[in-house]
Design a protein around this motif. Structure first.
Motif, PDB file in Angstrom:
ATOM      1  N   LEU A   2       0.827  -1.206   0.000  1.00  0.00           N
ATOM      2  CA  LEU A   2       0.000   0.000   0.000  1.00  0.00           C
ATOM      3  C   LEU A   2       0.860   1.254   0.000  1.00  0.00           C
ATOM      4  O   LEU A   2       0.536   2.246  -0.655  1.00  0.00           O
ATOM      5  CB  LEU A   2      -0.939  -0.003   1.204  1.00  0.00           C
ATOM      6  N   ASN A  45       3.201   6.594   4.289  1.00  0.00           N
ATOM      7  CA  ASN A  45       2.743   5.622   5.283  1.00  0.00           C
ATOM      8  C   ASN A  45       1.368   5.986   5.833  1.00  0.00           C
ATOM      9  O   ASN A  45       0.527   5.112   6.074  1.00  0.00           O
ATOM     10  CB  ASN A  45       3.767   5.519   6.413  1.00  0.00           C
ATOM     11  N   ALA A  48      -1.225   5.156   3.255  1.00  0.00           N
ATOM     12  CA  ALA A  48      -1.389   3.706   3.195  1.00  0.00           C
ATOM     13  C   ALA A  48      -2.228   3.202   4.368  1.00  0.00           C
ATOM     14  O   ALA A  48      -3.080   2.318   4.202  1.00  0.00           O
ATOM     15  CB  ALA A  48      -0.024   3.029   3.185  1.00  0.00           C
ATOM     16  N   ALA A  49      -1.992   3.760   5.555  1.00  0.00           N
ATOM     17  CA  ALA A  49      -2.757   3.345   6.734  1.00  0.00           C
ATOM     18  C   ALA A  49      -4.236   3.677   6.563  1.00  0.00           C
ATOM     19  O   ALA A  49      -5.116   2.863   6.890  1.00  0.00           O
ATOM     20  CB  ALA A  49      -2.196   4.012   7.986  1.00  0.00           C
ATOM     21  N   THR A  51      -5.832   4.036   3.735  1.00  0.00           N
ATOM     22  CA  THR A  51      -6.358   3.128   2.716  1.00  0.00           C
ATOM     23  C   THR A  51      -6.661   1.763   3.309  1.00  0.00           C
ATOM     24  O   THR A  51      -7.693   1.141   3.009  1.00  0.00           O
ATOM     25  CB  THR A  51      -5.352   2.992   1.561  1.00  0.00           C
ATOM     26  N   ASP A  52      -5.783   1.275   4.174  1.00  0.00           N
ATOM     27  CA  ASP A  52      -5.986  -0.026   4.811  1.00  0.00           C
ATOM     28  C   ASP A  52      -7.246  -0.007   5.671  1.00  0.00           C
ATOM     29  O   ASP A  52      -8.053  -0.941   5.649  1.00  0.00           O
ATOM     30  CB  ASP A  52      -4.755  -0.372   5.646  1.00  0.00           C
ATOM     31  N   THR A  55     -10.361   0.125   3.410  1.00  0.00           N
ATOM     32  CA  THR A  55     -10.605  -1.171   2.772  1.00  0.00           C
ATOM     33  C   THR A  55     -11.286  -2.135   3.725  1.00  0.00           C
ATOM     34  O   THR A  55     -12.253  -2.824   3.370  1.00  0.00           O
ATOM     35  CB  THR A  55      -9.275  -1.768   2.270  1.00  0.00           C
ATOM     36  N   ASN A  56     -10.799  -2.192   4.949  1.00  0.00           N
ATOM     37  CA  ASN A  56     -11.342  -3.169   5.893  1.00  0.00           C
ATOM     38  C   ASN A  56     -12.680  -2.740   6.481  1.00  0.00           C
ATOM     39  O   ASN A  56     -13.515  -3.595   6.798  1.00  0.00           O
ATOM     40  CB  ASN A  56     -10.309  -3.452   6.979  1.00  0.00           C
TER      41      ASN A  56
END
Length: 208
Positions: A2, A45, A48-49, A51-52, A55-56
Protein backbone atom coordinates in the motif's frame (compact mmCIF):
# COMPACT_ATOMS: atom_id res chain seq x y z
CA UNK A 1 2.43 -2.75 -0.97
CA UNK A 2 0.00 0.00 0.00
CA UNK A 3 2.85 2.39 0.77
CA UNK A 4 4.27 1.82 -2.69
CA UNK A 5 0.99 2.83 -4.34
CA UNK A 6 1.67 6.37 -3.08
CA UNK A 7 5.29 6.52 -4.26
CA UNK A 8 4.43 9.01 -7.01
CA UNK A 9 1.67 10.88 -5.13
CA UNK A 10 1.85 14.69 -5.15
CA UNK A 11 0.32 15.15 -1.66
CA UNK A 12 -1.14 18.46 -2.81
CA UNK A 13 -3.68 18.32 0.02
CA UNK A 14 -0.97 18.29 2.72
CA UNK A 15 0.18 21.64 4.00
CA UNK A 16 3.65 21.31 5.49
CA UNK A 17 4.73 24.18 7.74
CA UNK A 18 8.38 25.08 8.30
CA UNK A 19 9.83 22.95 11.08
CA UNK A 20 9.78 24.49 14.52
CA UNK A 21 13.19 25.09 16.12
CA UNK A 22 14.38 21.94 17.82
CA UNK A 23 14.47 23.75 21.16
CA UNK A 24 10.68 23.88 20.89
CA UNK A 25 10.46 20.13 21.52
CA UNK A 26 13.87 19.48 23.01
CA UNK A 27 14.31 16.11 24.66
CA UNK A 28 11.29 14.53 22.99
CA UNK A 29 11.47 11.50 20.71
CA UNK A 30 10.49 13.66 17.73
CA UNK A 31 13.36 16.03 18.47
CA UNK A 32 15.03 15.41 15.12
CA UNK A 33 15.22 17.37 11.93
CA UNK A 34 13.16 15.90 9.14
CA UNK A 35 14.10 16.29 5.50
CA UNK A 36 11.50 16.72 2.75
CA UNK A 37 12.19 13.11 1.76
CA UNK A 38 11.52 11.88 5.31
CA UNK A 39 8.33 13.95 5.50
CA UNK A 40 7.21 12.45 2.20
CA UNK A 41 7.87 8.94 3.49
CA UNK A 42 5.71 9.63 6.54
CA UNK A 43 2.86 10.84 4.34
CA UNK A 44 3.11 7.75 2.17
CA UNK A 45 2.74 5.62 5.28
CA UNK A 46 -0.17 7.71 6.55
CA UNK A 47 -2.03 7.45 3.24
CA UNK A 48 -1.39 3.71 3.19
CA UNK A 49 -2.76 3.35 6.73
CA UNK A 50 -5.93 5.27 5.82
CA UNK A 51 -6.36 3.13 2.72
CA UNK A 52 -5.99 -0.03 4.81
CA UNK A 53 -8.62 1.20 7.28
CA UNK A 54 -11.01 2.20 4.48
CA UNK A 55 -10.61 -1.17 2.77
CA UNK A 56 -11.34 -3.17 5.89
CA UNK A 57 -14.26 -0.98 6.96
CA UNK A 58 -15.61 -1.66 3.48
CA UNK A 59 -15.26 -5.40 4.10
CA UNK A 60 -17.25 -5.11 7.33
CA UNK A 61 -20.01 -3.06 5.69
CA UNK A 62 -20.17 -5.40 2.68
CA UNK A 63 -20.55 -8.38 5.02
CA UNK A 64 -23.35 -6.67 6.96
CA UNK A 65 -25.06 -5.82 3.67
CA UNK A 66 -24.72 -9.41 2.40
CA UNK A 67 -26.23 -10.71 5.64
CA UNK A 68 -29.12 -8.25 5.42
CA UNK A 69 -28.18 -6.60 8.70
CA UNK A 70 -27.56 -2.99 7.66
CA UNK A 71 -31.12 -2.03 8.54
CA UNK A 72 -30.54 -3.17 12.10
CA UNK A 73 -27.05 -1.81 12.60
CA UNK A 74 -25.56 1.44 13.84
CA UNK A 75 -22.07 2.29 12.62
CA UNK A 76 -19.98 4.95 14.38
CA UNK A 77 -16.63 5.87 12.85
CA UNK A 78 -14.37 7.90 15.11
CA UNK A 79 -10.96 7.87 16.81
CA UNK A 80 -9.26 8.87 20.03
CA UNK A 81 -7.30 11.99 19.02
CA UNK A 82 -5.81 13.86 16.10
CA UNK A 83 -2.27 13.87 14.77
CA UNK A 84 -0.03 16.40 13.06
CA UNK A 85 1.79 15.26 9.93
CA UNK A 86 3.91 18.32 9.37
CA UNK A 87 1.19 20.88 10.04
CA UNK A 88 2.45 23.50 12.50
CA UNK A 89 5.96 22.24 11.81
CA UNK A 90 5.97 18.94 13.72
CA UNK A 91 4.96 15.30 13.49
CA UNK A 92 3.00 13.85 16.38
CA UNK A 93 0.07 14.58 18.68
CA UNK A 94 -0.40 16.70 21.80
CA UNK A 95 2.86 15.42 23.22
CA UNK A 96 4.66 15.94 19.91
CA UNK A 97 5.93 19.28 21.17
CA UNK A 98 7.51 20.75 24.26
CA UNK A 99 5.65 22.46 25.76
CA UNK A 100 2.65 20.19 25.07
CA UNK A 101 0.05 21.49 22.64
CA UNK A 102 -3.71 21.70 22.22
CA UNK A 103 -3.75 22.43 18.50
CA UNK A 104 -7.06 21.63 16.84
CA UNK A 105 -5.24 19.07 14.72
CA UNK A 106 -4.32 17.25 17.94
CA UNK A 107 -7.71 17.41 19.66
CA UNK A 108 -10.29 17.15 16.87
CA UNK A 109 -11.42 13.70 15.72
CA UNK A 110 -13.58 12.31 12.91
CA UNK A 111 -17.17 11.39 13.69
CA UNK A 112 -19.36 9.68 11.09
CA UNK A 113 -22.63 7.93 11.91
CA UNK A 114 -24.78 5.51 9.97
CA UNK A 115 -28.13 4.31 11.18
CA UNK A 116 -31.47 3.54 9.52
CA UNK A 117 -32.87 6.07 12.00
CA UNK A 118 -30.85 8.90 10.48
CA UNK A 119 -31.32 10.83 7.30
CA UNK A 120 -28.73 10.80 4.54
CA UNK A 121 -26.13 13.51 4.14
CA UNK A 122 -26.84 15.36 7.40
CA UNK A 123 -23.89 17.44 8.55
CA UNK A 124 -24.03 18.77 12.09
CA UNK A 125 -22.00 21.88 12.87
CA UNK A 126 -21.99 21.57 16.64
CA UNK A 127 -19.24 20.64 19.11
CA UNK A 128 -19.39 17.16 20.64
CA UNK A 129 -17.03 14.77 22.40
CA UNK A 130 -16.85 11.10 23.33
CA UNK A 131 -18.82 11.62 26.53
CA UNK A 132 -21.66 12.57 24.19
CA UNK A 133 -20.95 9.54 21.99
CA UNK A 134 -21.30 7.31 25.06
CA UNK A 135 -24.67 8.87 25.89
CA UNK A 136 -25.76 8.56 22.25
CA UNK A 137 -24.94 4.84 22.15
CA UNK A 138 -26.86 4.37 25.40
CA UNK A 139 -29.91 6.13 23.96
CA UNK A 140 -29.76 4.07 20.76
CA UNK A 141 -29.72 0.92 22.92
CA UNK A 142 -32.52 2.13 25.19
CA UNK A 143 -30.20 2.23 28.19
CA UNK A 144 -30.01 4.82 30.95
CA UNK A 145 -26.57 4.33 32.55
CA UNK A 146 -27.64 5.94 35.81
CA UNK A 147 -30.21 3.15 36.22
CA UNK A 148 -27.34 0.66 36.38
CA UNK A 149 -24.89 2.82 38.36
CA UNK A 150 -26.86 5.42 40.33
CA UNK A 151 -23.68 6.25 42.25
CA UNK A 152 -22.10 7.77 39.11
CA UNK A 153 -23.04 11.08 37.55
CA UNK A 154 -22.26 10.38 33.91
CA UNK A 155 -21.07 13.34 31.83
CA UNK A 156 -22.14 14.04 28.28
CA UNK A 157 -25.41 14.33 26.42
CA UNK A 158 -26.85 12.31 23.57
CA UNK A 159 -26.51 14.00 20.19
CA UNK A 160 -28.98 11.64 18.54
CA UNK A 161 -31.53 14.46 18.01
CA UNK A 162 -28.82 16.53 16.29
CA UNK A 163 -27.87 13.56 14.12
CA UNK A 164 -31.54 13.19 13.14
CA UNK A 165 -31.56 16.78 11.88
CA UNK A 166 -33.30 18.42 14.82
CA UNK A 167 -32.05 21.89 15.70
CA UNK A 168 -31.16 22.14 19.36
CA UNK A 169 -30.72 25.74 20.47
CA UNK A 170 -29.66 24.90 24.02
CA UNK A 171 -26.79 22.61 22.98
CA UNK A 172 -23.59 23.63 24.78
CA UNK A 173 -20.70 23.96 22.31
CA UNK A 174 -18.03 24.49 24.98
CA UNK A 175 -15.54 21.60 25.03
CA UNK A 176 -12.86 20.86 27.61
CA UNK A 177 -9.47 19.21 27.34
CA UNK A 178 -6.95 17.91 29.84
CA UNK A 179 -3.48 16.71 28.92
CA UNK A 180 -0.36 16.66 31.08
CA UNK A 181 0.02 20.12 32.56
CA UNK A 182 -2.59 21.61 30.18
CA UNK A 183 -6.23 22.52 30.75
CA UNK A 184 -8.29 23.81 27.84
CA UNK A 185 -11.73 25.20 27.13
CA UNK A 186 -12.75 25.70 23.51
CA UNK A 187 -15.85 27.24 21.99
CA UNK A 188 -16.50 27.85 18.29
CA UNK A 189 -15.03 31.35 18.75
CA UNK A 190 -12.28 31.09 21.37
CA UNK A 191 -9.75 28.70 22.84
CA UNK A 192 -8.14 29.20 26.25
CA UNK A 193 -5.18 27.07 27.37
CA UNK A 194 -3.87 27.17 30.92
CA UNK A 195 -0.50 25.64 31.85
CA UNK A 196 0.25 24.51 35.40
CA UNK A 197 2.30 25.50 37.24
CA UNK A 198 3.32 28.89 36.01
CA UNK A 199 3.58 28.10 32.34
CA UNK A 200 2.67 30.39 29.47
CA UNK A 201 -1.07 30.48 28.94
CA UNK A 202 -2.62 30.95 25.49
CA UNK A 203 -5.82 32.61 24.29
CA UNK A 204 -6.89 32.37 20.64
CA UNK A 205 -9.58 34.24 18.76
CA UNK A 206 -10.45 31.39 16.40
CA UNK A 207 -12.45 33.59 14.04
CA UNK A 208 -9.25 35.53 13.30
Amino acid sequence: DLVETYREATFRDVEIAPQHPLSWNEGFAEDVEFTPEEARERHMNQYAAVTDIDTNIGRILDTLEAQGRMENTVVIYTSDHGLSLGQHGFFGKGNGTRPLNMYDISIRVPLLLYSPLLGNGIQVDRCTDHFDTFQTVCELCGIKPEDHRPDIQYPGRSYLPLAMGQDNEDWDDARFGEYGDLRMIRTPDYKLIRRYKGGSDELFDLSK
